[in-house]
Design an enzyme around this catalytic site. Structure first.
Site, PDB file in Angstrom:
ATOM      1  N   TYR A  24     -16.254 -36.418  36.084  1.00 52.33           N
ATOM      2  CA  TYR A  24     -16.527 -36.882  37.399  1.00 52.33           C
ATOM      3  C   TYR A  24     -16.974 -35.601  38.076  1.00 52.33           C
ATOM      4  O   TYR A  24     -17.798 -35.773  38.947  1.00 52.33           O
ATOM      5  CB  TYR A  24     -15.057 -37.201  37.965  1.00 52.33           C
ATOM      6  CG  TYR A  24     -14.876 -38.680  37.939  1.00 52.33           C
ATOM      7  CD1 TYR A  24     -14.715 -39.339  39.041  1.00 52.33           C
ATOM      8  CD2 TYR A  24     -14.798 -39.181  36.816  1.00 52.33           C
ATOM      9  CE1 TYR A  24     -14.380 -40.666  39.293  1.00 52.33           C
ATOM     10  CE2 TYR A  24     -14.254 -40.637  36.867  1.00 52.33           C
ATOM     11  CZ  TYR A  24     -14.202 -41.182  38.045  1.00 52.33           C
ATOM     12  OH  TYR A  24     -13.744 -42.607  37.993  1.00 52.33           O
ATOM     13  N   GLY A  25     -16.824 -34.364  37.641  1.00 48.65           N
ATOM     14  CA  GLY A  25     -17.316 -33.150  38.129  1.00 48.65           C
ATOM     15  C   GLY A  25     -18.666 -32.936  38.404  1.00 48.65           C
ATOM     16  O   GLY A  25     -18.939 -32.338  39.347  1.00 48.65           O
ATOM     17  N   CYS A  56      -6.504 -36.313  40.216  1.00 46.86           N
ATOM     18  CA  CYS A  56      -7.865 -35.734  40.050  1.00 46.86           C
ATOM     19  C   CYS A  56      -8.118 -35.207  41.117  1.00 46.86           C
ATOM     20  O   CYS A  56      -8.344 -35.624  42.145  1.00 46.86           O
ATOM     21  CB  CYS A  56      -8.917 -36.715  39.460  1.00 46.86           C
ATOM     22  SG  CYS A  56     -10.673 -36.269  39.497  1.00 46.86           S
ATOM     23  N   ASN A  57      -8.495 -33.710  41.321  1.00 43.32           N
ATOM     24  CA  ASN A  57      -9.015 -33.009  42.425  1.00 43.32           C
ATOM     25  C   ASN A  57     -10.410 -33.564  42.958  1.00 43.32           C
ATOM     26  O   ASN A  57     -10.765 -33.720  44.185  1.00 43.32           O
ATOM     27  CB  ASN A  57      -9.087 -31.606  42.083  1.00 43.32           C
ATOM     28  CG  ASN A  57      -7.796 -30.717  42.249  1.00 43.32           C
ATOM     29  OD1 ASN A  57      -7.310 -30.335  43.139  1.00 43.32           O
ATOM     30  ND2 ASN A  57      -7.166 -31.057  40.888  1.00 43.32           N
ATOM     31  N   CYS A 169      -8.514 -28.236  39.206  1.00 42.17           N
ATOM     32  CA  CYS A 169      -8.869 -29.476  38.222  1.00 42.17           C
ATOM     33  C   CYS A 169      -7.784 -29.646  37.497  1.00 42.17           C
ATOM     34  O   CYS A 169      -7.124 -28.729  36.752  1.00 42.17           O
ATOM     35  CB  CYS A 169     -10.379 -29.140  37.648  1.00 42.17           C
ATOM     36  SG  CYS A 169     -10.473 -30.635  36.339  1.00 42.17           S
ATOM     37  N   THR A 170      -7.357 -30.861  37.542  1.00 37.94           N
ATOM     38  CA  THR A 170      -5.930 -31.013  36.473  1.00 37.94           C
ATOM     39  C   THR A 170      -6.142 -31.142  34.971  1.00 37.94           C
ATOM     40  O   THR A 170      -5.110 -30.498  34.449  1.00 37.94           O
ATOM     41  CB  THR A 170      -5.520 -32.610  37.019  1.00 37.94           C
ATOM     42  OG1 THR A 170      -6.734 -33.440  36.503  1.00 37.94           O
ATOM     43  CG2 THR A 170      -4.898 -32.690  38.239  1.00 37.94           C
ATOM     44  N   HIS A 171      -7.406 -30.949  34.725  1.00 36.72           N
ATOM     45  CA  HIS A 171      -7.631 -30.374  33.348  1.00 36.72           C
ATOM     46  C   HIS A 171      -7.132 -28.874  33.026  1.00 36.72           C
ATOM     47  O   HIS A 171      -6.661 -28.834  31.981  1.00 36.72           O
ATOM     48  CB  HIS A 171      -9.143 -30.610  33.028  1.00 36.72           C
ATOM     49  CG  HIS A 171      -9.781 -31.983  32.653  1.00 36.72           C
ATOM     50  ND1 HIS A 171      -9.792 -32.843  33.231  1.00 36.72           N
ATOM     51  CD2 HIS A 171     -10.161 -32.403  31.328  1.00 36.72           C
ATOM     52  CE1 HIS A 171     -10.315 -34.044  32.759  1.00 36.72           C
ATOM     53  NE2 HIS A 171     -10.406 -33.777  31.511  1.00 36.72           N
TER      54      HIS A 171
END
Length: 261
Positions: A24-25, A56-57, A169-171
């Site tokens: 998405y980023g 998700c940020n 970022c949640t990753h």
């Protein structure tokens, strides 16, 4: 989801990763909004949840208000960079933000800095390579590989004198310990997990009792904490997600798309 379950073990949670549209980023704002709305539509049709957390940020800073307008009856909780928390933690007023390209460039991010960290220098770093490493390689990586992956970001923030690093970022929460270890004891590493979990619990507890229509959807929920994805681009991807579930003892739900599941 793990943070929320720790705080509220009775909560019943299902996770959908929009893997077919990853990453998405690196998408435009319109693309993020379109992909996210398709994923939320799928969740609503399949499970009819009482509340939804956007974990998700990138989606949150780009399309949260759009999603709330599209799904007005569904409480939606966003996840945004922990800039307010970082401002409270930082001693030298130099903060590093590690995020996606879309989050770093989004005006919403600049507004968060203006509102909550106007007296700080914020050094933004977009790191799509690190996100890709986490998505595809992390769970089979050696400690040396993990260290090599996080060092470019840590070195960037060290060079700029940051005493606080935001995982935007949640990753990155999957490698929070690696980043903290390489950054050293003088650097605080913060993220939004606790704040989002607390807000989600508050929102859900404020909702009215489940009516018959909503109850039907809740009864159709799959196994608690199950992980689903929307698809994969290669045969290797599916084994990665199954490996992730086995590693963390998470029920593997499989692929869910319109007309399947």
């Amino acid at each position: 989801m793990l943070s929320l379950k720790k705080k509220c073990p009775d909560a019943r949670c299902v996770y959908l990763g929009d893997t077919i549209h990853f990453p998405y980023g690196e998408k435009s704002s319109d693309e993020v909004a379109l992909c996210a709305s398709e994923a939320v539509s799928l969740i609503v049709k399949k499970w009819n949840p009482r509340a939804l957390v956007i974990a998700c940020n990138t989606i949150s800073v780009t399309a949260l208000e759009t999603l709330r307008k599209m799904f007005p009856s569904l409480p939606i909780i966003g996840t945004v960079p922990a800039i307010r928390l970082a401002s409270k933690v930082s001693r030298n007023r130099k903060i590093g933000l590690l995020a996606t390209t879309a989050t770093v460039k989004n005006p919403y991010n600049a507004k968060l800095i203006e509102d909550f960290a106007s007296d700080c220098q914020v050094f933004n770093r977009a790191d799509p390579d690190l996100i890709s490493f986490i998505e595809h390689d992390l769970f089979n990586a050696t400690p040396e590989m993990r260290k090599k992956a996080v060092l470019p970001a840590v070195d960037f923030f060290r060079k700029n004198g940051c005493d606080t690093i935001i995982l935007g970022c949640t990753h990155f929460t999957h490698i929070a310990e690696d980043i903290a270890r390489e950054a050293g004891p003088g650097v605080s590493v913060v993220d939004s997990r606790d704040g989002v979990a607390n807000h989600a619990i508050d929102v859900e507890s404020s909702l009215p009792e489940i009516n018959d229509e909503r109850k039907e959807g809740c009864e159709n929920l799959p196994e608690d904490e199950a992980f689903f994805c929307t698809g994969y681009k290669s045969k290797d991807d599916i084994s990665e997600y199954e490996t992730l579930c086995r590693r963390f003892n998470i029920p593997w739900g499989g692929i869910i798309t319109e007309g399947r599941g």
